[in-house]
Design an enzyme around this catalytic site. Sequence first.
Site, short mmCIF file in Angstrom:
data_model
loop_
_atom_site.label_atom_id
_atom_site.label_comp_id
_atom_site.label_asym_id
_atom_site.label_seq_id
_atom_site.Cartn_x
_atom_site.Cartn_y
_atom_site.Cartn_z
N LYS A 121 0.82 -1.20 0.00
CA LYS A 121 0.00 0.00 0.00
C LYS A 121 0.86 1.26 0.00
CE LYS A 121 -2.10 3.50 2.15
NZ LYS A 121 -1.48 4.52 3.03
N ASP A 159 -6.41 1.61 0.79
CA ASP A 159 -6.36 1.78 2.24
C ASP A 159 -7.76 1.49 2.81
OD1 ASP A 159 -7.90 3.82 1.42
OD2 ASP A 159 -6.89 5.36 2.56
#
Length: 214
Positions: free
Chosen positions: A124, A142
């Site tokens: 991420k 996220d």
Amino acid sequence: MAKQMDYKTIREIFRRFHEAEPEPKGELNHVNAYTLVVAVALSAQATDAGVNKATAKLFEIADSPEKMLALGLDGLTEHIKTIGLFRQKAKNVIRLSQILVDEYGGEVPNSRAALQGLPGVGRKTANVVLNMWWRYPAQAVDTHIFRVGNRTGIAVGKDVNAVERAIEDNVPVDYALHAHHWLILHGRYICVARKPKCGACLIRDLCQFEEKTL
DNA sequence: ATCCCGAGGG
DNA sequence: CCCTCTGGAT
């Protein structure tokens, strides 16, 4: 789980996002590639506002890996104590800075593999850096994007990797670069976790989410 | 699956 | 009080 939305509806959604905000930007303060990496690593399970508060002073003192190493673990820890998971994050930032100096000439690499080789940098965070600094259409998923994707039907998946693939497969390429920020800002301010502000949502008529009890 | 971990909101 | 916030490593 919501059904994956069709391409035409998704295109209309991003057309509206673009119309409302042509150049969406993140809200994590940084002054260069290095401070961006640090800020994003610090932002795990924390708010941007909280990270910005801590990094305002920190980045005046240490805006490069060399200066961060000079500041040292204890000095860094002192600056980020107000951020969740601060002990682990402080260690990661020091180790990460050492690796940048030793292996990358103090520069931030532009490959996902290299970025993910840094401690505290997972898929991420690497995707955020690739998107924001290197301008690749990388899709970082996220907590906000996972929620928005599944609620609306824009990108449905059982975990973050599945949602990332769903975004890559379904978001029109001309919107891919900015998709990350449009989705995250929508999740942060409108499609919030607890009581989503559907009354203020500009894609409400296209969304699959049904407001439960209110 | 679990741990890490503080601030802010409701 | 409980939940959420731009997750990553084990």
